[in-house]
Scaffold this motif. Structure first.
Motif, PDB file in Angstrom:
ATOM      1  N   SER A 231       0.844  -1.190   0.000  1.00  0.00           N
ATOM      2  CA  SER A 231       0.000   0.000   0.000  1.00  0.00           C
ATOM      3  C   SER A 231       0.879   1.240   0.000  1.00  0.00           C
ATOM      4  CB  SER A 231      -0.882  -0.026   1.257  1.00  0.00           C
ATOM      5  OG  SER A 231      -1.705   1.090   1.307  1.00  0.00           O
ATOM      6  N   VAL A 232       0.565   2.184  -0.877  1.00  0.00           N
ATOM      7  CA  VAL A 232       1.371   3.415  -0.935  1.00  0.00           C
ATOM      8  C   VAL A 232       0.693   4.503  -0.099  1.00  0.00           C
ATOM      9  CG1 VAL A 232       2.461   5.097  -2.475  1.00  0.00           C
ATOM     10  CG2 VAL A 232       2.080   2.760  -3.279  1.00  0.00           C
ATOM     11  N   THR A 233      -0.630   4.641  -0.262  1.00  0.00           N
ATOM     12  CA  THR A 233      -1.322   5.719   0.464  1.00  0.00           C
ATOM     13  C   THR A 233      -2.340   5.189   1.473  1.00  0.00           C
ATOM     14  OG1 THR A 233      -2.885   5.922  -1.378  1.00  0.00           O
ATOM     15  CG2 THR A 233      -1.029   7.427  -1.391  1.00  0.00           C
ATOM     16  N   THR A 236      -5.191   0.314   0.564  1.00  0.00           N
ATOM     17  CA  THR A 236      -5.143  -1.158   0.505  1.00  0.00           C
ATOM     18  C   THR A 236      -4.884  -1.735   1.902  1.00  0.00           C
ATOM     19  OG1 THR A 236      -4.152  -0.774  -1.657  1.00  0.00           O
ATOM     20  CG2 THR A 236      -4.239  -3.041  -0.914  1.00  0.00           C
ATOM     21  N   ASN A 272      -4.162  -0.844  -7.685  1.00  0.00           N
ATOM     22  CA  ASN A 272      -4.099  -1.001  -9.143  1.00  0.00           C
ATOM     23  C   ASN A 272      -3.228   0.137  -9.691  1.00  0.00           C
ATOM     24  OD1 ASN A 272      -4.618  -0.735 -11.890  1.00  0.00           O
ATOM     25  ND2 ASN A 272      -6.827  -1.071 -11.709  1.00  0.00           N
TER      26      ASN A 272
HETATM   27  C1  LIG Z   1       1.275   6.050  -9.815  1.00  0.00           C
HETATM   28  C2  LIG Z   1      -0.160   5.641  -9.659  1.00  0.00           C
HETATM   29  C3  LIG Z   1      -0.820   5.032 -10.705  1.00  0.00           C
HETATM   30  C4  LIG Z   1      -2.164   4.661 -10.579  1.00  0.00           C
HETATM   31  N1  LIG Z   1      -2.790   4.038 -11.613  1.00  0.00           N
HETATM   32  C5  LIG Z   1      -4.082   3.685 -11.487  1.00  0.00           C
HETATM   33  C6  LIG Z   1      -4.760   3.024 -12.557  1.00  0.00           C
HETATM   34  O1  LIG Z   1      -4.196   2.762 -13.600  1.00  0.00           O
HETATM   35  N2  LIG Z   1      -6.068   2.696 -12.372  1.00  0.00           N
HETATM   36  C7  LIG Z   1      -6.725   2.960 -11.200  1.00  0.00           C
HETATM   37  O2  LIG Z   1      -7.907   2.636 -11.085  1.00  0.00           O
HETATM   38  N3  LIG Z   1      -6.110   3.575 -10.169  1.00  0.00           N
HETATM   39  C8  LIG Z   1      -4.807   3.938 -10.277  1.00  0.00           C
HETATM   40  N4  LIG Z   1      -4.176   4.542  -9.231  1.00  0.00           N
HETATM   41  C9  LIG Z   1      -4.945   4.809  -7.978  1.00  0.00           C
HETATM   42  C10 LIG Z   1      -4.710   3.736  -6.926  1.00  0.00           C
HETATM   43  O3  LIG Z   1      -4.803   2.436  -7.446  1.00  0.00           O
HETATM   44  C11 LIG Z   1      -5.736   3.850  -5.803  1.00  0.00           C
HETATM   45  O4  LIG Z   1      -5.843   5.169  -5.330  1.00  0.00           O
HETATM   46  C12 LIG Z   1      -5.426   2.910  -4.672  1.00  0.00           C
HETATM   47  O5  LIG Z   1      -6.520   2.818  -3.790  1.00  0.00           O
HETATM   48  C13 LIG Z   1      -4.216   3.329  -3.875  1.00  0.00           C
HETATM   49  O6  LIG Z   1      -3.995   2.361  -2.896  1.00  0.00           O
HETATM   50  P1  LIG Z   1      -3.014   2.588  -1.677  1.00  0.00           P
HETATM   51  O7  LIG Z   1      -3.562   3.740  -0.891  1.00  0.00           O
HETATM   52  O8  LIG Z   1      -3.050   1.319  -0.913  1.00  0.00           O
HETATM   53  O9  LIG Z   1      -1.662   2.879  -2.241  1.00  0.00           O
HETATM   54  C14 LIG Z   1      -2.837   4.906  -9.362  1.00  0.00           C
HETATM   55  C15 LIG Z   1      -2.165   5.526  -8.298  1.00  0.00           C
HETATM   56  C16 LIG Z   1      -0.851   5.890  -8.437  1.00  0.00           C
HETATM   57  C17 LIG Z   1      -0.173   6.571  -7.280  1.00  0.00           C
END
Ligand SMILES: Cc1cc2nc3c(=O)[nH]c(=O)nc-3n(C[C@H](O)[C@H](O)[C@H](O)COP(=O)(O)O)c2cc1C
Length: 366
Positions: A231-233, A236, A272
């Protein structure tokens, strides 16, 4: 957008007026709204003789909606939020609804039976909301036919009725000959029944969640299953924690080392990122491969529609990395920090769904 949410900006607009009316008791405003609804009903009832009454009816509907918002603000400003206040807020409003729709139903502009069905449906929509309260689940205001939407439908069709009334009362749409007011009653009935189903579904989900939480034994599958995520933000991570809670097992980020070979079920998830899991998760899968465990995949996505569609591809890639067919899959929206989409997600409902997904998985371990 849920039209119910329009109530909040409208409240802000009305706040100064509510302040000026501080001398007036909010209950008087609530009761006055019933009088306005009765006047609206009369306008509909007599509009065949005086079509201009249809326009007055629209203005009165807007006035009533304003009064219904105003009484709430006035009660808050007075610190008058009591259970009695709830009754005065809800019950006269139901009387107003009935009066107004009865005005349409009994008028020459509507077949009476259709109006009666519309009144019944409208009442059942309110009833399902109240049923939720009685069952102590959160208030269900799912649309598409809540109170605001109902008023908007009636106002739009009243306007159409005003335009067509001078020459003819009926319009033929989709092969059905009916007056615009009958169309509004028909739409209210069909969408109202759908609203009832959605509200009941929301209640049942919450009841299932409450019952599962009550029975929860948090460590029951600790030695049998594990949830792993990247998870980055944090979206997840939140979903992963709820799935683990539902299963009754541990949850680990990929940076926390763990021998995953000993588990019967591995639930693995990622954001994703352009149709793929994160590079870190891909690397993790390259270096850790549980041979015999059942696999479950999950993904959070941040782009409406496209993100949901590509989440399937993303989950396939996770499964292919371990050459396994998943026994379960789950995807959920998560706030996209760059594009600012899905603000507030995963929300309480998403997390409840994540938990229930975990409960479902725990049954696969029995
Ligand atoms: C670099 C980057 C690329 C992303 N590409 C997509 C994408 O192609 N399709 C999508 O639906 N979300 C995309 N996202 C949004 C993330 O998948 C979504 O906000 C997710 O919930 C982040 O999860 P996290 O908070 O666990 O990192 C992208 C986010 C980032 C930072």
């Amino acid at each position: 957008m849920d039209m119910y949410l329009l109530k909040f900006p409208y409240r802000k607009i009305l706040q100064p007026l509510a302040g000026k009316l501080g001398w007036l008791h909010p209950d008087i405003v609530s009761y006055f709204a019933v009088v306005v609804a009765a006047a609206t009903a009369w306008c509909f009832y007599d509009s065949v003789n005086h079509p201009v009454l249809l326009i007055i009816a629209i203005l009165l509907i807007l006035f009533r909606m304003t009064l219904n918002t105003l009484d709430g603000i006035m009660a808050i400003q007075r610190g008058n939020l009591s259970l009695k206040g709830e009754i005065v807020n809800a019950l006269p409003d139901r009387y107003s609804d009935i009066l107004m729709i009865a005005g349409i139903a009994l008028s020459p502009l509507c077949r009476n039976w259709l109006g009666i069905i519309a009144i019944g449906t409208m009442f059942l929509v309110s009833y399902t909301g109240m049923l939720g309260k009685a069952l102590t689940v959160s208030w269900q205001h799912h649309g598409p036919m809540g109170k605001v939407e109902r008023m908007v439908v009636i106002m739009v069709f009243t306007l159409v009725q005003f335009v067509v009334l001078p020459e003819k009362q009926m319009v033929q749409w989709f092969g059905i000959q009916a007056t615009p007011m009958e169309w509004s009653m028909g739409i209210m009935t069909v969408l109202g029944q759908y609203t009832i189903l959605r509200r009941l579904k929301g209640q049942l989900r919450e009841i299932k969640y409450k019952e599962a939480v009550e029975k929860l034994d948090s460590g029951r599958n600790r030695s049998r299953a594990i949830v792993i995520y990247d998870s980055v933000t944090d979206n997840t991570r939140k979903v992963a924690e709820k799935i683990a809670e539902g299963i009754g097992c541990s949850v680990r980020s990929i940076s926390e080392t763990e021998d995953i070979g000993k588990y019967e079920m591995i639930v693995i998830g990622s954001p994703n990122i352009r149709k793929r899991p994160t590079p870190a998760l891909q690397k993790y899968q390259d270096t850790n491969n549980p041979q015999s465990a059942k696999l479950v995949t999950f993904v959070t996505f941040g782009l409406p529609v496209w993100g949901q569609i590509t989440s399937g591809t993303c989950m396939n890639l996770i499964a292919e990395a371990w050459n396994k067919k998943p026994v379960g899959r789950f995807s959920c929206p998560g706030y996209h920090q760059k594009y600012k989409t899905y603000k507030g997600r995963p929300n309480d409902k998403d997390l409840m769904d994540s938990f229930l997904f975990g409960v479902k998985l725990s049954k696969k371990l029995q």
